[in-house]
Design a protein around this motif. Structure first.
Motif, PDB file in Angstrom:
ATOM      1  N   SER A  79     -75.127  -0.655  76.593  1.00 25.65           N
ATOM      2  CA  SER A  79     -74.932   0.934  76.208  1.00 25.65           C
ATOM      3  C   SER A  79     -73.556   1.285  76.085  1.00 25.65           C
ATOM      4  N   LEU A  80     -72.755   0.834  76.588  1.00 27.62           N
ATOM      5  CA  LEU A  80     -71.331   1.309  76.288  1.00 27.62           C
ATOM      6  C   LEU A  80     -70.894   0.808  74.776  1.00 27.62           C
ATOM      7  N   ARG A  81     -71.365  -0.360  74.476  1.00 32.89           N
ATOM      8  CA  ARG A  81     -71.083  -0.905  73.280  1.00 32.89           C
ATOM      9  C   ARG A  81     -71.640   0.250  72.002  1.00 32.89           C
ATOM     10  N   LYS A  82     -72.935   0.488  72.323  1.00 31.51           N
ATOM     11  CA  LYS A  82     -73.704   1.683  71.623  1.00 31.51           C
ATOM     12  C   LYS A  82     -72.983   2.738  71.382  1.00 31.51           C
ATOM     13  N   VAL A  83     -72.421   3.412  72.514  1.00 29.53           N
ATOM     14  CA  VAL A  83     -71.831   4.442  72.833  1.00 29.53           C
ATOM     15  C   VAL A  83     -70.427   4.576  71.722  1.00 29.53           C
ATOM     16  N   VAL A  84     -69.890   3.426  71.973  1.00 29.90           N
ATOM     17  CA  VAL A  84     -68.389   3.098  71.217  1.00 29.90           C
ATOM     18  C   VAL A  84     -69.179   3.187  69.766  1.00 29.90           C
ATOM     19  N   LYS A  85     -70.051   2.572  69.331  1.00 28.11           N
ATOM     20  CA  LYS A  85     -70.520   2.464  67.764  1.00 28.11           C
ATOM     21  C   LYS A  85     -70.787   3.837  67.228  1.00 28.11           C
ATOM     22  N   GLU A  86     -71.511   4.686  67.976  1.00 26.05           N
ATOM     23  CA  GLU A  86     -71.896   6.172  67.873  1.00 26.05           C
ATOM     24  C   GLU A  86     -70.849   6.797  67.578  1.00 26.05           C
ATOM     25  N   THR A  87     -69.828   6.873  68.558  1.00 27.25           N
ATOM     26  CA  THR A  87     -68.692   7.623  68.689  1.00 27.25           C
ATOM     27  C   THR A  87     -67.709   7.473  67.535  1.00 27.25           C
ATOM     28  N   SER A  88     -67.507   5.987  67.150  1.00 28.18           N
ATOM     29  CA  SER A  88     -66.763   5.746  65.952  1.00 28.18           C
ATOM     30  C   SER A  88     -67.159   6.104  64.823  1.00 28.18           C
ATOM     31  N   HIS A  89     -68.653   6.103  64.621  1.00 30.33           N
ATOM     32  CA  HIS A  89     -69.314   7.136  63.451  1.00 30.33           C
ATOM     33  C   HIS A  89     -69.035   8.341  63.572  1.00 30.33           C
ATOM     34  N   GLU A  90     -69.122   9.163  64.517  1.00 25.88           N
ATOM     35  CA  GLU A  90     -68.819  10.568  64.460  1.00 25.88           C
ATOM     36  C   GLU A  90     -67.533  10.832  64.332  1.00 25.88           C
ATOM     37  N   MET A  91     -66.469   9.895  64.826  1.00 28.94           N
ATOM     38  CA  MET A  91     -65.009  10.148  64.421  1.00 28.94           C
ATOM     39  C   MET A  91     -64.725  10.017  62.927  1.00 28.94           C
ATOM     40  N   MET A  92     -65.296   8.997  62.348  1.00 24.04           N
ATOM     41  CA  MET A  92     -65.363   8.768  60.900  1.00 24.04           C
ATOM     42  C   MET A  92     -65.680  10.353  60.255  1.00 24.04           C
ATOM     43  N   MET A  93     -66.688  10.890  60.340  1.00 27.50           N
ATOM     44  CA  MET A  93     -67.341  12.074  60.124  1.00 27.50           C
ATOM     45  C   MET A  93     -66.371  13.169  60.321  1.00 27.50           C
ATOM     46  N   GLN A  94     -65.619  13.300  61.652  1.00 29.10           N
ATOM     47  CA  GLN A  94     -64.810  14.208  61.915  1.00 29.10           C
ATOM     48  C   GLN A  94     -63.608  14.436  61.198  1.00 29.10           C
ATOM     49  N   CYS A  95     -63.122  13.267  60.898  1.00 33.40           N
ATOM     50  CA  CYS A  95     -61.701  12.964  60.190  1.00 33.40           C
ATOM     51  C   CYS A  95     -61.760  13.191  58.797  1.00 33.40           C
ATOM     52  N   MET A  96     -62.785  12.590  58.345  1.00 30.63           N
ATOM     53  CA  MET A  96     -63.131  13.031  56.882  1.00 30.63           C
ATOM     54  C   MET A  96     -63.272  14.601  56.525  1.00 30.63           C
ATOM     55  N   SER A  97     -64.035  15.136  57.297  1.00 32.54           N
ATOM     56  CA  SER A  97     -64.234  16.686  57.231  1.00 32.54           C
ATOM     57  C   SER A  97     -63.018  17.214  57.559  1.00 32.54           C
ATOM     58  N   ARG A  98     -62.147  17.048  58.327  1.00 30.97           N
ATOM     59  CA  ARG A  98     -60.956  17.522  58.689  1.00 30.97           C
ATOM     60  C   ARG A  98     -60.008  17.401  57.596  1.00 30.97           C
ATOM     61  N   VAL A  99     -59.870  16.336  56.916  1.00 29.82           N
ATOM     62  CA  VAL A  99     -58.881  16.138  55.981  1.00 29.82           C
ATOM     63  C   VAL A  99     -59.314  17.151  54.568  1.00 29.82           C
ATOM     64  N   VAL A 100     -60.855  17.022  54.217  1.00 26.87           N
ATOM     65  CA  VAL A 100     -61.147  17.704  53.181  1.00 26.87           C
ATOM     66  C   VAL A 100     -60.891  19.360  53.515  1.00 26.87           C
ATOM     67  N   SER A 101     -61.185  19.892  54.477  1.00 26.50           N
ATOM     68  CA  SER A 101     -61.278  21.184  54.971  1.00 26.50           C
ATOM     69  C   SER A 101     -59.775  21.936  55.256  1.00 26.50           C
ATOM     70  N   HIS A 102     -58.774  20.748  55.700  1.00 28.76           N
ATOM     71  CA  HIS A 102     -57.615  21.245  56.134  1.00 28.76           C
ATOM     72  C   HIS A 102     -56.923  22.211  55.072  1.00 28.76           C
ATOM     73  N   PRO A 103     -56.737  21.836  54.049  1.00 27.62           N
ATOM     74  CA  PRO A 103     -55.861  22.688  53.347  1.00 27.62           C
ATOM     75  C   PRO A 103     -56.285  24.244  53.151  1.00 27.62           C
ATOM     76  N   LEU A 104     -57.612  24.382  53.303  1.00 24.65           N
ATOM     77  CA  LEU A 104     -58.116  25.924  53.387  1.00 24.65           C
ATOM     78  C   LEU A 104     -57.647  26.515  54.738  1.00 24.65           C
ATOM     79  N   HIS A 105     -57.755  25.594  55.791  1.00 24.75           N
ATOM     80  CA  HIS A 105     -57.229  26.046  57.077  1.00 24.75           C
ATOM     81  C   HIS A 105     -55.958  26.376  57.014  1.00 24.75           C
ATOM     82  N   VAL A 106     -54.953  25.714  56.168  1.00 24.45           N
ATOM     83  CA  VAL A 106     -53.572  26.010  56.217  1.00 24.45           C
ATOM     84  C   VAL A 106     -53.591  27.637  55.496  1.00 24.45           C
TER      85      VAL A 106
END
Length: 258
Positions: A79-106
């Motif tokens: 279960s811990l391995r699956k949580v780490v895998k799912e969180t890694s997936h969410e982290m990738m989505m969050q980081c990419m969305s942050r990079v794309v949207s950050h210029p407008l945030h500035v």
């Protein structure tokens, strides 16, 4: 008149609904009218839209159906391995969305802080993009990005792992109790990561030609780490983090607050 209460090197101003909520809005309305309350709204909406679109695109490119979900039948390691895998997936989505949207945030942040110096340097999204490109280059769109990403990543991992451990090891199987416990942990984690968001926002407006980002309002920081150290030394890493209290530097004690 509300006397300030000194504590821990800063001034904690007692919570008062008129002081905490009405005064800033009332002051902005008096100076700029009601329209002033919506400074930076357009780039903020565009930023949120880009973030949502990016997350959706990443989710389509890496669908969740291809990933293993946590099941009650799993042992602790699985279960811990699956949580780490799912969180890694969410982290990738969050980081990419942050990079794309950050210029407008500035751009949104700079539109808002123009209120301090009564400037009109950033009037619209397109003109702001052109000005930043001309004055700062492409890197100007990504000032403050690193602390924002660090804050997002730390918040995501802490919340997901805490949720996993609460669901796995909580003695009480009551769903409401678990939800309440997780909510408390989530609030605590958001407080822990708040300094990253604060530093990121300060860097977005620092030394960009606006009065709010220049001395005497703010030092010219060389990096977000410099900004972090400065705020830490001043005891202001958590300024603005509370809706119930306002914080001000100690020198402000010389002036009464009406």
């Amino acid at each position: 008149m509300i006397p300030p209460c000194p504590a821990f090197g800063v001034l904690w101003l007692p919570a008062d609904s008129a002081l905490v909520f009405s005064y800033p809005a009332r002051h902005i309305v008096e100076v700029d009218g009601k329209r002033g309350l919506f400074r930076g709204l357009t780039p903020r909406l565009v930023s949120s839209t880009l973030s949502t679109i990016t997350r959706g695109s990443v989710k389509k490119a890496f669908p969740l159906e291809d990933m293993e979900h946590v099941s009650n039948k799993d042992d602790v390691k699985t279960s811990l391995r699956k949580v780490v895998k799912e969180t890694s997936h969410e982290m990738m989505m969050q980081c990419m969305s942050r990079v794309v949207s950050h210029p407008l945030h500035v751009i949104s942040m700079r539109c808002m802080v123009q209120f301090v110096g009564r400037e009109v340097k950033y009037n619209g999204v397109l003109s702001a993009i052109g000005r930043i490109l001309k004055e700062e280059g492409i890197l100007g769109f990504f000032v403050g990005l690193v602390p924002h990403i660090l804050g997002d990543v730390i918040f995501l991992w802490c919340c997901n792992l805490l949720a996993h451990f609460i669901n796995t090891y909580a003695v009480d199987d009551n769903v409401s109790a678990k939800a309440a416990g997780f909510l408390c942990f989530q609030i605590a984690v958001s407080m822990l990561t708040y300094p990253f968001l604060l530093v990121g926002d300060l860097m977005a407006v620092n030394n960009c030609g606006l009065r709010a980002g220049l001395p005497p309002y703010a030092p010219a920081f060389t990096s977000w780490i410099h900004c972090w150290r400065h705020l830490s030394a001043q005891g202001q890493l958590f300024r603005g983090s509370s809706l119930l209290f306002r914080r001000a530097p100690i020198p402000a004690a010389c002036f009464p607050i009406d």
